[in-house]
Design a protein around this motif. Structure first.
Motif, PDB file in Angstrom:
ATOM      1  N   ILE A  50       0.891  -1.198  -0.133  1.00 34.27           N
ATOM      2  CA  ILE A  50       0.156   0.031   0.063  1.00 34.27           C
ATOM      3  C   ILE A  50       0.778   1.198  -0.164  1.00 34.27           C
ATOM      4  N   CYS A  51       2.048   1.256   0.879  1.00 35.48           N
ATOM      5  CA  CYS A  51       2.786   2.362   0.832  1.00 35.48           C
ATOM      6  C   CYS A  51       3.730   2.572  -0.600  1.00 35.48           C
ATOM      7  N   GLN A  52       4.071   1.270  -1.125  1.00 35.54           N
ATOM      8  CA  GLN A  52       4.408   1.635  -2.559  1.00 35.54           C
ATOM      9  C   GLN A  52       3.394   2.479  -3.659  1.00 35.54           C
ATOM     10  N   TYR A  58       7.078   3.985   4.555  1.00 34.80           N
ATOM     11  CA  TYR A  58       6.246   3.098   5.550  1.00 34.80           C
ATOM     12  C   TYR A  58       6.833   3.430   7.053  1.00 34.80           C
ATOM     13  N   ILE A  59       8.148   3.975   7.217  1.00 30.88           N
ATOM     14  CA  ILE A  59       8.702   4.251   8.407  1.00 30.88           C
ATOM     15  C   ILE A  59       8.063   5.782   8.765  1.00 30.88           C
ATOM     16  N   ASP A  60       8.037   6.438   7.824  1.00 33.66           N
ATOM     17  CA  ASP A  60       7.235   7.839   8.267  1.00 33.66           C
ATOM     18  C   ASP A  60       6.015   7.674   8.535  1.00 33.66           C
ATOM     19  N   LEU A  61       5.130   6.854   7.799  1.00 36.07           N
ATOM     20  CA  LEU A  61       3.687   6.517   7.995  1.00 36.07           C
ATOM     21  C   LEU A  61       3.637   6.069   9.491  1.00 36.07           C
ATOM     22  N   LEU A  62       4.361   4.997   9.873  1.00 28.44           N
ATOM     23  CA  LEU A  62       4.358   4.421  11.230  1.00 28.44           C
ATOM     24  C   LEU A  62       4.706   5.533  12.396  1.00 28.44           C
ATOM     25  N   GLN A  63       5.660   6.318  11.898  1.00 32.20           N
ATOM     26  CA  GLN A  63       6.007   7.373  12.955  1.00 32.20           C
ATOM     27  C   GLN A  63       5.102   8.414  13.164  1.00 32.20           C
ATOM     28  N   SER A  64       4.336   8.768  12.187  1.00 34.94           N
ATOM     29  CA  SER A  64       3.398   9.822  12.088  1.00 34.94           C
ATOM     30  C   SER A  64       1.985   9.206  12.880  1.00 34.94           C
ATOM     31  N   ILE A  65       1.777   8.113  12.611  1.00 29.65           N
ATOM     32  CA  ILE A  65       0.792   7.385  13.427  1.00 29.65           C
ATOM     33  C   ILE A  65       0.805   7.351  14.993  1.00 29.65           C
TER      34      ILE A  65
END
Length: 116
Positions: A50-52, A58-65
């Motif tokens: 999904i990130c692709q 995906y690291i930015d996504l997880l850190q944002s969450i």
């Protein structure tokens, strides 16, 4: 904000349908819908895909969450603190009322509570 909410927001900004992404990662549209709505866990491999598709790191996504969850926790703690202060104030008022109506002595307080 949950991972599903974050994915939904980015997906909508990019103009992709649930079906478009679901087809590309090999799951049903209903499964993807459940992921976005937090009713189904997301497999790590699906998250990477999904990130692709959405061109997300995906690291930015997880850190944002994680950052959003921390902010939510801080807000909830602040709200609880306010509620506790309010309850303390109400209890103090009750104590003062009871003391003032007892002539300075101990007064018993009788209350009835509904039975459940």
């Amino acid at each position: 904000m949950s991972i599903g909410d974050y994915i939904r927001n980015i997906r909508l900004k990019k103009g992709y349908s649930q079906q478009f992404i679901a087809d590309r990662i090999g799951i049903s549209q209903s499964k993807f819908n459940r992921i976005e709505n937090g009713k189904s866990d997301i497999l790590l491999n699906d998250l990477f895909q999904i990130c692709q598709i959405l061109r997300l790191n995906y690291i930015d996504l997880l850190q944002s969450i994680q950052s959003e969850e921390a902010k939510t926790d801080e807000i909830e703690i602040a709200d609880l603190h306010k509620e506790i202060k309010s309850l303390k104030s109400e209890l103090q008022e009750i104590k003062e009322y009871m003391y003032s109506n007892s002539g300075g002595g101990v007064n018993t307080f009788h209350a009835t509570f509904p039975k459940y």
